[in-house]
Design an enzyme around this catalytic site. Structure first.
Site, PDB file in Angstrom:
ATOM      1  N   ARG A  24       0.860  -0.992   0.051  1.00  0.00           N
ATOM      2  CA  ARG A  24       0.500   0.127   0.378  1.00  0.00           C
ATOM      3  C   ARG A  24       0.804   1.080   0.265  1.00  0.00           C
ATOM      4  O   ARG A  24       0.681   2.565  -0.627  1.00  0.00           O
ATOM      5  CB  ARG A  24      -1.282  -0.011   0.984  1.00  0.00           C
ATOM      6  N   ARG A  87      -0.598   7.806  10.169  1.00  0.00           N
ATOM      7  CA  ARG A  87      -0.817   5.850   9.759  1.00  0.00           C
ATOM      8  C   ARG A  87      -1.913   6.200   9.126  1.00  0.00           C
ATOM      9  O   ARG A  87      -3.224   7.160   9.524  1.00  0.00           O
ATOM     10  CB  ARG A  87      -0.801   5.336  10.862  1.00  0.00           C
ATOM     11  N   THR A  90      -6.333   0.591   8.026  1.00  0.00           N
ATOM     12  CA  THR A  90      -8.354  -0.592   7.693  1.00  0.00           C
ATOM     13  C   THR A  90      -7.941  -0.556   8.832  1.00  0.00           C
ATOM     14  O   THR A  90      -7.161  -0.963  10.207  1.00  0.00           O
ATOM     15  CB  THR A  90      -7.754  -1.598   6.726  1.00  0.00           C
ATOM     16  N   ASP A 204     -14.076  -4.157   7.642  1.00  0.00           N
ATOM     17  CA  ASP A 204     -14.719  -4.727   8.154  1.00  0.00           C
ATOM     18  C   ASP A 204     -15.662  -4.722   8.892  1.00  0.00           C
ATOM     19  O   ASP A 204     -15.201  -3.628   9.290  1.00  0.00           O
ATOM     20  CB  ASP A 204     -14.150  -6.049   8.073  1.00  0.00           C
TER      21      ASP A 204
HETATM   22  O1  LIG Z   1      -4.065  -1.803   6.882  1.00  0.00           O
HETATM   23  P1  LIG Z   1      -3.031  -2.192   7.752  1.00  0.00           P
HETATM   24  O2  LIG Z   1      -2.244  -0.988   7.743  1.00  0.00           O
HETATM   25  O3  LIG Z   1      -2.601  -2.483   7.823  1.00  0.00           O
HETATM   26  O4  LIG Z   1      -4.431  -1.719   9.293  1.00  0.00           O
HETATM   27  C1  LIG Z   1      -4.590  -3.237  10.013  1.00  0.00           C
HETATM   28  O5  LIG Z   1      -4.548  -4.399   9.123  1.00  0.00           O
HETATM   29  C2  LIG Z   1      -3.690  -4.957   9.306  1.00  0.00           C
HETATM   30  C3  LIG Z   1      -5.094  -6.247  10.248  1.00  0.00           C
HETATM   31  O6  LIG Z   1      -4.853  -6.965   8.870  1.00  0.00           O
HETATM   32  C4  LIG Z   1      -2.909  -4.580  10.944  1.00  0.00           C
HETATM   33  O7  LIG Z   1      -1.901  -3.667  10.545  1.00  0.00           O
HETATM   34  C5  LIG Z   1      -4.060  -3.861  11.072  1.00  0.00           C
HETATM   35  O8  LIG Z   1      -3.745  -2.505  11.960  1.00  0.00           O
HETATM   36  O1  LIG Z   2      -7.077  -4.975  12.949  1.00  0.00           O
HETATM   37  C1  LIG Z   2      -8.031  -4.976  11.849  1.00  0.00           C
HETATM   38  C2  LIG Z   2      -8.115  -4.792  11.046  1.00  0.00           C
HETATM   39  C3  LIG Z   2      -9.752  -4.439   9.694  1.00  0.00           C
HETATM   40  N1  LIG Z   2     -10.187  -5.778  10.472  1.00  0.00           N
HETATM   41  C4  LIG Z   2     -10.457  -5.799  11.954  1.00  0.00           C
HETATM   42  O2  LIG Z   2     -10.870  -6.779  11.962  1.00  0.00           O
HETATM   43  N2  LIG Z   2      -9.162  -5.451  12.837  1.00  0.00           N
END
Ligand SMILES: O=P(O)(O)O[C@H]1O[C@H](CO)[C@@H](O)[C@H]1O
Ligand SMILES: O=c1cc[nH]c(=O)[nH]1
Length: 236
Positions: A24, A87, A90, A204
């Site tokens: 990303r 930051r 997701t 999600d």
């Molecule tokens: O989309 P990123 O920035 O990775 O963030 C979220 O996604 C990851 C988990 O799938 C964890 O790093 C969480 O914090």
């Molecule tokens: O840490 C995360 C990131 C996306 N969705 C989640 O449920 N947990």
């Protein structure tokens, strides 16, 4: 050079976007930066520096979780002099009214991690966002009509919990969503006197199990990046 970054001194900008996913970071650089140059490839944790609307800016992948991300945040601050850390990640929603594709600005980050018990013993440190960055991001998102929530989030050490319902106690106390890095980022920013903000796109939903297509997620993710860049660089 630092242990986990092989950028030359001065090669990383003072303002850095921080996605967990290094690919990303590449997407952000290729989509939003003018003249991006890759400044890091150690461990495949890609980082790029370029300009956005003429201003110097970097993006650096951090990996998943507080442990990984704090390594990069520490080195960016202490070895490269970075001062504005945003930051862009997701998150999973804990609240019915916080829908997939919505933006969440993390005013504060609660955590189930031991990071601040290691630092502060049994006392509780409250990791919070920089107010100026938060306010600017909120105003920009509002002006552009993006559905945006501001509040406390959960930075969890665990993606897959044995007890799925454990999130409900946090939801009862108003936590908006879960991710895995912001509490570490905010703690290090406080220690070093630099600015930090976490901007999240809901990917999600733990309550409704709402989902969206990857195409839709990409589009809303790009909205979040525009908010992050304009807020961090003081552009409106
Ligand atoms: O989309 P990123 O920035 O990775 O963030 C979220 O996604 C990851 C988990 O799938 C964890 O790093 C969480 O914090
Ligand atoms: O840490 C995360 C990131 C996306 N969705 C989640 O449920 N947990």
């Amino acid at each position: 050079m630092s242990i986990h970054l092989n950028a030359e001194p001065g090669q990383i900008a003072e303002t850095v976007l921080l996605p967990g996913d290094p690919l990303r970071a590449q997407h952000i650089a290729q989509t939003f930066f003018e003249n991006p140059v890759q400044h890091n490839n150690v461990r495949g944790m890609l980082g790029f520096t370029g300009t956005y609307k003429g201003q110097r800016v970097s993006v650096q992948g951090t990996g998943m979780g507080i442990a990984s991300s704090m390594i990069y945040v520490s080195e960016l601050i202490t070895d490269y002099g970075c001062k504005n850390l945003v930051r862009v990640g997701t998150a999973g929603s804990y609240q019915e009214n916080v829908h997939v594709r919505d933006i969440v600005l993390a005013q504060a980050a609660s955590t189930d991690s031991n990071i601040n018990r290691i630092r502060f013993g049994e006392k509780t440190f409250a990791p919070i966002a920089d107010f100026g960055l938060l306010l600017r991001a909120y105003q920009i998102a509002q002006e552009r009509g993006f559905t945006t929530h501001v509040g406390n989030i959960m930075s969890s050490d665990t993606f897959y919990h044995d007890d799925f319902d454990q999130y409900k106690i946090w939801a009862d106390y108003g936590i908006l969503a879960v991710e895995m890095e912001a509490a570490g980022l905010y703690t290090l920013a406080a220690k070093h006197g630099v600015k930090a903000l976490t901007i999240l796109t809901i990917s999600d939903h733990l309550v409704t199990h709402e989902v969206t297509t990857s195409e839709e997620r990409q589009q809303t993710f790009d909205q979040m990046i525009e908010v992050a860049l304009d807020a961090a660089l003081g552009l409106e």
